[in-house]
Design a protein around this motif. Sequence first.
Motif, short mmCIF file in Angstrom:
data_model
loop_
_atom_site.label_atom_id
_atom_site.label_comp_id
_atom_site.label_asym_id
_atom_site.label_seq_id
_atom_site.Cartn_x
_atom_site.Cartn_y
_atom_site.Cartn_z
N TRP A 113 0.95 -1.16 -0.19
CA TRP A 113 -0.04 0.20 0.26
C TRP A 113 0.96 1.37 -0.09
N THR A 114 0.72 2.05 0.86
CA THR A 114 1.05 3.55 0.66
C THR A 114 2.45 3.74 1.34
N ILE A 115 3.67 3.20 0.95
CA ILE A 115 4.77 3.29 1.42
C ILE A 115 5.47 4.69 1.19
N SER A 116 6.42 5.09 1.89
CA SER A 116 6.97 6.45 1.66
C SER A 116 8.03 6.38 0.82
N TRP A 117 7.57 6.54 -0.45
CA TRP A 117 8.43 6.07 -1.84
C TRP A 117 9.62 6.89 -1.84
N GLU A 118 9.62 8.21 -1.23
CA GLU A 118 10.73 9.24 -1.45
C GLU A 118 11.72 9.14 -0.37
N ASN A 119 11.57 8.27 0.81
CA ASN A 119 12.34 8.33 1.84
C ASN A 119 13.44 7.47 1.67
N ALA A 120 14.69 7.78 1.60
CA ALA A 120 15.87 6.87 1.35
C ALA A 120 16.19 5.75 2.16
N ALA A 121 15.62 6.06 3.39
CA ALA A 121 15.86 5.05 4.65
C ALA A 121 14.60 4.07 4.46
N THR A 122 13.47 4.34 4.12
CA THR A 122 12.50 3.45 3.66
C THR A 122 12.82 2.36 2.66
N TYR A 123 13.45 3.18 1.29
CA TYR A 123 14.08 2.03 0.47
C TYR A 123 15.01 1.18 1.16
N GLN A 124 15.99 1.60 1.84
CA GLN A 124 17.10 0.88 2.40
C GLN A 124 16.43 -0.08 3.14
N ASN A 125 15.56 0.00 3.90
CA ASN A 125 14.70 -0.89 4.76
C ASN A 125 14.12 -2.09 3.63
N ALA A 126 13.45 -1.61 2.86
CA ALA A 126 12.71 -2.55 1.80
C ALA A 126 13.70 -3.43 1.40
N GLU A 127 15.02 -3.04 0.83
CA GLU A 127 15.95 -3.61 0.19
C GLU A 127 16.55 -4.66 1.26
N ASN A 128 16.77 -4.21 2.42
CA ASN A 128 17.22 -5.19 3.22
C ASN A 128 16.51 -6.24 3.65
N GLN A 129 15.04 -6.06 3.81
CA GLN A 129 14.04 -7.07 3.99
C GLN A 129 14.18 -8.04 2.58
N LEU A 130 14.20 -7.49 1.56
CA LEU A 130 14.24 -8.18 0.23
C LEU A 130 15.52 -9.01 0.14
N THR A 131 16.72 -8.62 0.55
CA THR A 131 17.84 -9.24 0.58
C THR A 131 18.00 -10.39 1.61
N GLY A 132 17.28 -10.05 2.84
CA GLY A 132 17.13 -11.00 3.76
C GLY A 132 16.25 -12.25 3.28
N LEU A 133 15.18 -12.03 2.52
CA LEU A 133 14.18 -12.98 2.08
C LEU A 133 14.79 -13.88 1.03
N ILE A 134 15.71 -13.21 0.15
CA ILE A 134 16.33 -14.04 -0.85
C ILE A 134 17.52 -14.66 -0.49
N THR A 135 18.21 -14.19 0.63
CA THR A 135 19.45 -14.87 1.18
C THR A 135 19.01 -16.09 1.94
N ARG A 136 18.13 -15.95 2.68
CA ARG A 136 17.81 -17.01 3.56
C ARG A 136 17.21 -18.15 3.10
N ASP A 137 16.37 -17.84 1.87
CA ASP A 137 15.48 -19.00 1.17
C ASP A 137 16.14 -19.48 -0.20
N ALA A 138 17.29 -19.10 -0.62
CA ALA A 138 17.79 -19.17 -2.01
C ALA A 138 17.91 -20.49 -2.45
N ASN A 139 17.87 -21.59 -1.43
CA ASN A 139 18.10 -22.87 -1.58
C ASN A 139 16.71 -23.70 -1.82
N ARG A 140 15.69 -23.00 -1.56
CA ARG A 140 14.46 -23.63 -1.40
C ARG A 140 13.74 -23.77 -3.03
N ALA A 141 13.56 -25.05 -3.38
CA ALA A 141 12.94 -25.46 -4.81
C ALA A 141 11.58 -24.79 -4.89
N SER A 142 11.05 -24.86 -3.86
CA SER A 142 9.59 -24.42 -3.88
C SER A 142 9.32 -23.13 -4.21
#
Length: 608
Positions: free
Chosen positions: A388-417
């Motif tokens: 929904w309505t994320i603070s699109w122009e806030n650099a710290a918000t983007y970094q937070n989103a990128e950190n969470q995306l990196t955590g999502l992919i790093t943790r589960d990169a070996n899951r075939a599902s």
Amino acid sequence: MRKLHYILFTILLLSIKGAVAQTALIQNIQARKILSLNGRWNYIVDPYENGYYDYRHEAFDQSASGTGGFYDDKKPKDKGELIEYDFDYSPTLNVPGDWNSQVEKLEMYEGTVWYRRKFKADVKAGKRYILYFGAVNYESHVYLNGKKLGTHKGGFNSFQFDVTGKLKDGENFVVVKADNSRKQDEIPTINTDWWNYGGITRDVFIAEVPDTYIADYKVQLAKGDAAHLEGYVQLDGKDLSQTVTLNIPEAGVKIKLKTDGNGRALINLPVKKLSYWSPENPKLYNVTLSSASDNVADRIGFRTIQVKGTDILLNGKSVFLRGISIHDENPLLKGRNRSTGDLKMLLTWAKEMNCNYVRLAHYQHNEEMLRLADEMGLMVWAEVPVYWTISWENAATYQNAENQLTGLITRDANRASIVVWSIGNETPVSEPRLKFMSSLASKARSLDNTRLVAAALEVHRKGNEAIVDDPLGEKLDLVSFNEYAGWYWGGDPSGITKYNFNIKYNKPVVITEFGGDALAGYHADANTRWSEEYQEALYKNQIAMLGKITALRGMTPWILADFRSPRRQHPVYQNFWNRKGLVSETGKKKLAFYVLKNFYDQVQLKYK
Ligand code: GCU
């Protein structure tokens, strides 16, 4: 006697080394030798954050040395201490577990709760110790034996601290300040449609690893190449140049890898015909990685996933994603999932519906959920809560989103599902949003080019046309969107088959949400809202309407089970439950459950 204020004030005076930052996630950490810290933790509810700020609202642990937290000291009490706080005489919460569903007065609490756990550790020389948290919602400050380790933001992704040299042989205590306050600039932002469950909601443990250990690895089939394994192994520690053996006995793979000065070695090797992972054949291989000082075992499936025109190809064969959306909540508990049993119950309901796919909305789920999906044969859409309505122009918000995306992919990169990384849900179209989301899509691909990247896009309507021309669709592999014809718009279910979809992109279409509320056991005619019959008619007509989309290759209707939300307050039909589930909060399957199952049975025959 431990006094909150006294303890913190004492800390302030101590010149302790700066807080330890988080360490990068260790791959498959639960496979290590671990000391579980699950169980009952004492807790102190602290709505005014007295444990963190003094009466002038000066943070105790913002001093130059970054101190803070609790110091377990029996020194004589000074005159400044508060005597109102005392962990030893405080009540306890079960960890893992949100506080909302464990303590009635905390059901809607948003703020800080302090947790404390005392424990004994057996510390050996030449070993490293990692304090791991599966998830704490939302912001956590972590202290070990009165020394601040660091902080974490994000309510659904795992994090950890290297506590080597801080963990004592014998008695220790860990303290966590967990704060689930919602804030505009966070990820998610202040408005969502799920219960803001706070606290330590997933496992906590201490892992023991060798001085130099296998910190991370990825072993998957190369993008679109079923005959090549690709990936890497990453060591951490002092002795980084080592030989690491990758062994997959059943696949006839045994190879020695030489790590470079940074401890990294790439994997790129031809592999003979594997038994490819699929929902019909959820084949997992025993994989081991062994270095001079460490070894780790995993169970990994191998498959390819691609898009070609409007088809989704699993192992080169066109597939229809027979899915359902799932929140990380046990409806019977009214709380966050806590154990394998909770997770298995949800995935078993999905299998009973003849699903081959699930959308784990709207955030990273428990790692165990992905391991179960690997074993049970369910493909997965995994997602970060860019909602929904994320603070699109806030650099710290983007970094937070990128950190969470990196955590999502790093943790589960070996899951075939996992076949889809989703970068968000229903985010309103704007230039700043397009920039933010396009960067996330690029980041996802840079971390893992073997899976599809998607998001639930925006739809708008003109007359009897639902138009999907969201510019973000250009950047994604799928055309996915939520549409609520028959519930939020379009009149009664019987009339929605008149709608058509005008989709700008020639890509596979996967509907990420449709549905409507039904109170289980409430029966009336098909035009009476909230009845099971209304929901049943809605599903039948949605399936007929969506069947007109020639590029339709999947769907994850909203949602498997009724779930809690402060937005859903109809005093007769909801009572703080979103009732779009096909299963009720008592585990009862509603009529629409069988409509979807019947459709999936037919689709399965067509895609044989
Ligand atoms: C939205 C949103 C869901 C929400 C659902 C609803 O599309 O993605 O998180 O619960 O609609 O309105 O029930």
